[in-house]
Design an enzyme around this catalytic site. Structure first.
Site, PDB file in Angstrom:
ATOM      1  N   HIS A   1      46.319  12.884  42.016  1.00 30.75           N
ATOM      2  CA  HIS A   1      47.234  13.334  41.064  1.00 30.75           C
ATOM      3  C   HIS A   1      48.443  12.744  41.076  1.00 30.75           C
ATOM      4  O   HIS A   1      48.804  12.041  42.052  1.00 30.75           O
ATOM      5  CB  HIS A   1      47.705  14.722  41.470  1.00 30.75           C
ATOM      6  CG  HIS A   1      48.733  15.460  40.585  1.00 30.75           C
ATOM      7  ND1 HIS A   1      48.368  15.999  39.323  1.00 30.75           N
ATOM      8  CD2 HIS A   1      50.054  15.428  40.790  1.00 30.75           C
ATOM      9  CE1 HIS A   1      49.591  16.367  38.926  1.00 30.75           C
ATOM     10  NE2 HIS A   1      50.627  16.074  39.733  1.00 30.75           N
ATOM     11  N   ASP A  54      20.090  -5.659  20.355  1.00 25.52           N
ATOM     12  CA  ASP A  54      20.218  -5.452  19.073  1.00 25.52           C
ATOM     13  C   ASP A  54      19.039  -5.389  18.213  1.00 25.52           C
ATOM     14  O   ASP A  54      19.107  -4.850  17.382  1.00 25.52           O
ATOM     15  CB  ASP A  54      21.628  -5.835  18.241  1.00 25.52           C
ATOM     16  CG  ASP A  54      22.784  -5.466  18.656  1.00 25.52           C
ATOM     17  OD1 ASP A  54      22.998  -4.584  19.724  1.00 25.52           O
ATOM     18  OD2 ASP A  54      23.786  -5.815  18.027  1.00 25.52           O
ATOM     19  N   GLU A 106      34.433   5.956   3.706  1.00 21.71           N
ATOM     20  CA  GLU A 106      33.100   6.409   4.297  1.00 21.71           C
ATOM     21  C   GLU A 106      32.282   7.122   3.534  1.00 21.71           C
ATOM     22  O   GLU A 106      32.733   8.281   2.990  1.00 21.71           O
ATOM     23  CB  GLU A 106      33.773   6.789   5.798  1.00 21.71           C
ATOM     24  CG  GLU A 106      32.358   7.622   6.406  1.00 21.71           C
ATOM     25  CD  GLU A 106      31.275   6.482   6.671  1.00 21.71           C
ATOM     26  OE1 GLU A 106      31.624   5.567   7.526  1.00 21.71           O
ATOM     27  OE2 GLU A 106      30.291   7.035   6.503  1.00 21.71           O
ATOM     28  N   GLY A 163      33.463   1.672   5.559  1.00 19.49           N
ATOM     29  CA  GLY A 163      32.643   2.097   6.394  1.00 19.49           C
ATOM     30  C   GLY A 163      33.883   2.340   7.602  1.00 19.49           C
ATOM     31  O   GLY A 163      34.568   1.851   8.274  1.00 19.49           O
ATOM     32  N   ALA A 222      32.261  -3.110   6.694  1.00 19.16           N
ATOM     33  CA  ALA A 222      31.908  -2.840   8.013  1.00 19.16           C
ATOM     34  C   ALA A 222      31.010  -1.553   8.114  1.00 19.16           C
ATOM     35  O   ALA A 222      31.222  -0.541   8.501  1.00 19.16           O
ATOM     36  CB  ALA A 222      33.065  -2.529   8.860  1.00 19.16           C
TER      37      ALA A 222
HETATM   38  P1  FAD Z   1      24.035 -10.910  20.196  1.00 19.79           P
HETATM   39  O1  FAD Z   1      25.112 -10.783  20.863  1.00 19.79           O
HETATM   40  O2  FAD Z   1      24.034 -10.603  18.373  1.00 19.79           O
HETATM   41  O3  FAD Z   1      23.342 -12.306  20.479  1.00 19.79           O
HETATM   42  C1  FAD Z   1      22.323 -13.007  19.765  1.00 19.79           C
HETATM   43  C2  FAD Z   1      22.352 -14.533  19.886  1.00 19.79           C
HETATM   44  O4  FAD Z   1      20.979 -15.055  19.454  1.00 19.79           O
HETATM   45  C3  FAD Z   1      23.247 -15.131  19.210  1.00 19.79           C
HETATM   46  O5  FAD Z   1      24.061 -16.002  19.762  1.00 19.79           O
HETATM   47  C4  FAD Z   1      22.486 -15.808  17.780  1.00 19.79           C
HETATM   48  O6  FAD Z   1      22.902 -16.889  17.475  1.00 19.79           O
HETATM   49  C5  FAD Z   1      21.119 -16.303  18.638  1.00 19.79           C
HETATM   50  N1  FAD Z   1      19.806 -16.117  17.903  1.00 19.79           N
HETATM   51  C6  FAD Z   1      19.463 -15.365  16.839  1.00 19.79           C
HETATM   52  N2  FAD Z   1      18.411 -15.869  16.284  1.00 19.79           N
HETATM   53  C7  FAD Z   1      17.922 -16.908  16.888  1.00 19.79           C
HETATM   54  C8  FAD Z   1      17.027 -17.947  16.670  1.00 19.79           C
HETATM   55  N3  FAD Z   1      16.067 -17.653  15.929  1.00 19.79           N
HETATM   56  N4  FAD Z   1      17.168 -19.192  17.513  1.00 19.79           N
HETATM   57  C9  FAD Z   1      18.157 -19.225  18.653  1.00 19.79           C
HETATM   58  N5  FAD Z   1      19.280 -18.552  18.585  1.00 19.79           N
HETATM   59  C10 FAD Z   1      19.004 -17.461  17.735  1.00 19.79           C
HETATM   60  N6  FAD Z   1      29.293  -3.495  21.658  1.00 19.79           N
HETATM   61  C11 FAD Z   1      29.986  -2.981  22.524  1.00 19.79           C
HETATM   62  O7  FAD Z   1      29.091  -2.602  23.557  1.00 19.79           O
HETATM   63  N7  FAD Z   1      31.041  -2.712  22.767  1.00 19.79           N
HETATM   64  C12 FAD Z   1      32.023  -3.176  21.725  1.00 19.79           C
HETATM   65  O8  FAD Z   1      33.199  -3.055  22.267  1.00 19.79           O
HETATM   66  C13 FAD Z   1      31.710  -3.881  20.643  1.00 19.79           C
HETATM   67  N8  FAD Z   1      32.468  -4.398  19.795  1.00 19.79           N
HETATM   68  C14 FAD Z   1      31.822  -4.577  18.715  1.00 19.79           C
HETATM   69  C15 FAD Z   1      32.936  -5.411  17.835  1.00 19.79           C
HETATM   70  C16 FAD Z   1      32.349  -6.182  16.837  1.00 19.79           C
HETATM   71  C17 FAD Z   1      33.557  -6.503  15.667  1.00 19.79           C
HETATM   72  C18 FAD Z   1      31.199  -6.350  16.470  1.00 19.79           C
HETATM   73  C19 FAD Z   1      30.554  -7.022  15.255  1.00 19.79           C
HETATM   74  C20 FAD Z   1      30.008  -5.821  17.543  1.00 19.79           C
HETATM   75  C21 FAD Z   1      30.476  -5.223  18.545  1.00 19.79           C
HETATM   76  N9  FAD Z   1      29.658  -4.680  19.670  1.00 19.79           N
HETATM   77  C22 FAD Z   1      30.309  -3.962  20.670  1.00 19.79           C
HETATM   78  C23 FAD Z   1      28.260  -4.730  19.340  1.00 19.79           C
HETATM   79  C24 FAD Z   1      27.823  -5.994  20.264  1.00 19.79           C
HETATM   80  O9  FAD Z   1      28.445  -7.161  19.803  1.00 19.79           O
HETATM   81  C25 FAD Z   1      26.209  -6.084  20.204  1.00 19.79           C
HETATM   82  O10 FAD Z   1      25.598  -4.880  20.514  1.00 19.79           O
HETATM   83  C26 FAD Z   1      25.749  -7.263  21.248  1.00 19.79           C
HETATM   84  O11 FAD Z   1      26.483  -8.297  21.001  1.00 19.79           O
HETATM   85  C27 FAD Z   1      24.251  -7.368  20.972  1.00 19.79           C
HETATM   86  O12 FAD Z   1      23.821  -8.148  21.983  1.00 19.79           O
HETATM   87  P2  FAD Z   1      22.473  -9.136  21.597  1.00 19.79           P
HETATM   88  O13 FAD Z   1      22.496  -9.931  22.688  1.00 19.79           O
HETATM   89  O14 FAD Z   1      21.378  -8.259  21.448  1.00 19.79           O
HETATM   90  O15 FAD Z   1      22.875  -9.929  20.398  1.00 19.79           O
HETATM   91  P1  AMP Z   2      28.254   1.974  12.229  1.00 22.57           P
HETATM   92  O1  AMP Z   2      27.011   1.772  11.797  1.00 22.57           O
HETATM   93  O2  AMP Z   2      28.802   2.635  13.298  1.00 22.57           O
HETATM   94  O3  AMP Z   2      28.692   0.495  12.204  1.00 22.57           O
HETATM   95  O4  AMP Z   2      29.102   2.551  10.862  1.00 22.57           O
HETATM   96  C1  AMP Z   2      28.922   2.049   9.493  1.00 22.57           C
HETATM   97  C2  AMP Z   2      29.568   3.069   8.785  1.00 22.57           C
HETATM   98  O5  AMP Z   2      29.607   2.639   7.288  1.00 22.57           O
HETATM   99  C3  AMP Z   2      28.654   4.125   8.559  1.00 22.57           C
HETATM  100  O6  AMP Z   2      29.554   5.346   8.904  1.00 22.57           O
HETATM  101  C4  AMP Z   2      28.029   4.535   7.336  1.00 22.57           C
HETATM  102  O7  AMP Z   2      27.983   5.815   6.647  1.00 22.57           O
HETATM  103  C5  AMP Z   2      29.180   3.721   6.422  1.00 22.57           C
HETATM  104  N1  AMP Z   2      28.644   3.056   5.245  1.00 22.57           N
HETATM  105  C6  AMP Z   2      27.550   2.648   4.898  1.00 22.57           C
HETATM  106  N2  AMP Z   2      27.228   2.198   3.606  1.00 22.57           N
HETATM  107  C7  AMP Z   2      28.493   2.551   3.107  1.00 22.57           C
HETATM  108  C8  AMP Z   2      29.013   2.337   1.681  1.00 22.57           C
HETATM  109  N3  AMP Z   2      28.125   1.915   0.751  1.00 22.57           N
HETATM  110  N4  AMP Z   2      30.217   3.091   1.561  1.00 22.57           N
HETATM  111  C9  AMP Z   2      31.050   3.524   2.239  1.00 22.57           C
HETATM  112  N5  AMP Z   2      30.597   3.696   3.593  1.00 22.57           N
HETATM  113  C10 AMP Z   2      29.579   3.145   4.126  1.00 22.57           C
END
Ligand code: FAD
Ligand code: AMP
Length: 476
Positions: A453, A321, A213, A190, A278
């Site tokens: 600048h 999310d 990818e 990915g 990923a």
């Molecule tokens: P989450 O952050 O997922 O929080 C949800 C919370 O709900 C968690 O603590 C979970 O434990 C809790 N929960 C779930 N179900 C239950 C339940 N039934 N009872 C009690 N608690 C529960 N976004 C950016 O904007 N910028 C970035 O640079 C960025 N970098 C990222 C890098 C990585 C490696 C990853 C994995 C994600 C990244 N993201 C980034 C995405 C970002 O982390 C998410 O979009 C964001 O965390 C979503 O926020 P959220 O509050 O919706 O959910």
């Molecule tokens: P994102 O959704 O931005 O985190 O990116 C995930 C990426 O993984 C996307 O670009 C997808 O096209 C790619 N992807 C999903 N499934 C596969 C797979 N089976 N092999 C390779 N790439 C994948």
């Protein structure tokens, strides 16, 4: 077991949920926030973003960029460092400290705002009731009642059966933030934002990184000029990005992950010390409620909401999310603020057209609004202006001349429809594009603005001037 009543119960303390909880409390509501996250056995706030997402990834990107700069860029500056080495344990300790400080900070904000923090797994029951249990236990430990419920349960990494997580060999994104040494070879399935950022971290530290990818287009959501510029840059710095490469199978033999994938030439084989999967994230909408709640879920498991994040049940909202739209922390946070304010009777809304996207690679990639291609497809007549960072004095002084700024404007009104950047500090530069667009600015408005600048921001000025073929530092 106790029964407690609140104005609002928020489920999830990620950037969507904790922001919603704080804003509700600011507006005078009584609030409880239930979250089940644990970090090394300790209940922790902040969700994915703070614990295994935005923050730890940026900490490692910073460390690895400094390491790479000390090796690749310092000599040109006349800085001689005899031998540079990376202490992965120290790097991880720094990252963990940052995460701890920030998650503890949210705990403090909860205290200041008198938000009741409840640790445990929440499940919705009819009558706006939230039952809290210990994860995996059928026993309800606590029951919370509320006038309003905000679901902010976030998302989890998509798992592939063909590359199931295997201790020491196959990791998800959270695992890739915890390596205790630099793998000699690293495969990443990915090449989206997360794959590129994690691949960059370990590549800068010395891994040979191959990204597989499945799609034939690199970063399809980005403007094509920008994605091409980024692709070239990443390849040049040693990230081997293979497009059209669909994963077929994996197996672990003789301490290597053997990967078979299919590209235009047929089945290919490659082996790695470690493999990171990923391939995107899926909403956490399961184990949260039964059919009796009447909440609608779409075919991709997102909780169905309208533009105000109202679900099909009055008084129950969903944000972040777990609902449609980009899976980005700031999108979820803004939805949290909107919902809190709407519960308080205000007319708040989120402008979904202007949510910036950023990929924190080097150079960074950032955009907001529509790409030139999307405008063409939609039949919107556009003018574009672009300015290469190679022509920016500041970018030259920084040794960061890769990339460009591109502005897309409506041909008739000159109003800015999109700004697309590949370059150093694109994540910071994009904010001025978002502000300008929020205020309905035209290219001419930017052209008439004075930029200091030498700054990278001047590239936005020059791109706006280029829309009308009057950029100063390039041939129009
Ligand atoms: P989450 O952050 O997922 O929080 C949800 C919370 O709900 C968690 O603590 C979970 O434990 C809790 N929960 C779930 N179900 C239950 C339940 N039934 N009872 C009690 N608690 C529960 N976004 C950016 O904007 N910028 C970035 O640079 C960025 N970098 C990222 C890098 C990585 C490696 C990853 C994995 C994600 C990244 N993201 C980034 C995405 C970002 O982390 C998410 O979009 C964001 O965390 C979503 O926020 P959220 O509050 O919706 O959910
Ligand atoms: P994102 O959704 O931005 O985190 O990116 C995930 C990426 O993984 C996307 O670009 C997808 O096209 C790619 N992807 C999903 N499934 C596969 C797979 N089976 N092999 C390779 N790439 C994948």
């Amino acid at each position: 077991m106790s029964n407690k009543k609140f104005d609002v119960v928020v489920i999830g303390a990620g950037p969507a949920g904790y922001v919603a909880a704080i804003r509700c409390a600011q507006l005078g509501m009584t609030v409880a926030c239930v979250d089940e996250w644990q970090n090394k056995g300790e209940p922790t706030l902040g969700g994915t973003c703070l614990n295994v997402g935005c923050i730890p990834s940026k900490a490692l990107l910073e460390s690895s960029q400094l390491f790479a700069a000390s090796r690749n860029d310092f000599p040109e500056h006349g800085i001689n460092v005899k031998s540079v080495s990376i202490d992965v344990k120290a790097m991880n300790a720094r990252k963990d400290k940052i995460v701890n400080e920030l998650t503890q900070g949210i705990n403090n904000l909860f205290k200041i705002n008198k938000i009741t923090r409840v640790h445990g797994h929440a499940r919705l029951s009819p009558g706006k009731t939230v039952k809290v249990s210990d994860r995996g236990s059928p026993q309800t430990r606590e029951t919370l009642e509320a006038d309003n419920i905000i679901i902010a349960t976030g998302s989890s990494a998509v798992r592939l059966e063909r590359a199931a997580i295997m201790d020491g060999y196959i990791f998800d994104s959270a695992g890739a933030l915890e390596f205790d040494s630099v793998p000699k070879t690293l495969g990443v399935i990915g090449a989206g934002a997360i794959g590129l950022e994690l691949g960059s971290v370990w590549s800068r530290l010395g891994s040979e990184v191959v990204l597989l990818e499945a799609m034939e287009t690199f970063l399809p959501a980005a403007d094509r000029h920008i994605s091409r510029a980024a692709f070239r840059s990443f390849q040049q710095q040693g990230l081997d990005i293979r497009l059209n490469a669909r994963l077929l199978s994996t197996s672990v033999k003789q301490k290597k992950v053997h990967v078979t994938y299919e590209d235009t030439r047929g089945a290919q084989q490659i082996k790695f010390d470690k493999l990171v999967v990923a391939v995107g994230r899926k909403p956490n909408s399961d184990f949260l409620f039964g059919d009796e709640m009447g909440l609608e879920i779409d075919e991709r498991e997102y909780i169905h909401v309208n533009k105000y994040c109202e679900t099909s049940v009055p008084g129950i909202y969903a944000i972040g999310d777990v609902v449609r739209g980009p899976m980005l922390a700031h999108k979820g946070s803004e939805e949290g603020v909107m919902v809190a304010e709407r519960i308080a009777g205000q007319e708040s809304a989120v402008n979904y057209e202007l949510i910036p996207s950023v990929i924190y690679t080097h150079p960074e990639v950032a955009w907001v609004g529509k790409s030139e291609h999307a405008c063409n497809t939609a039949g919107i007549p556009v003018n574009v202006g672009a300015f290469p960072l190679a022509a920016s004095g500041r970018a030259k002084a920084m040794g960061a001349t890769d990339g460009m700024v591109k502005i897309v404007v409506h041909q008739e009104t000159d109003r800015i429809l999109g700004v697309h950047i590949c370059g150093a500090q694109a994540s910071e530069l994009i904010a001025q594009a978002v502000s300008s667009m929020e205020m309905g600015a035209s290219a001419e408005d930017i052209a008439m603005t004075v930029f200091a600048h030498p700054t990278l921001s001047e590239s936005i000025h020059e791109a706006a001037l280029a829309v009308h073929k009057r950029a100063i530092h390039i041939k129009n």
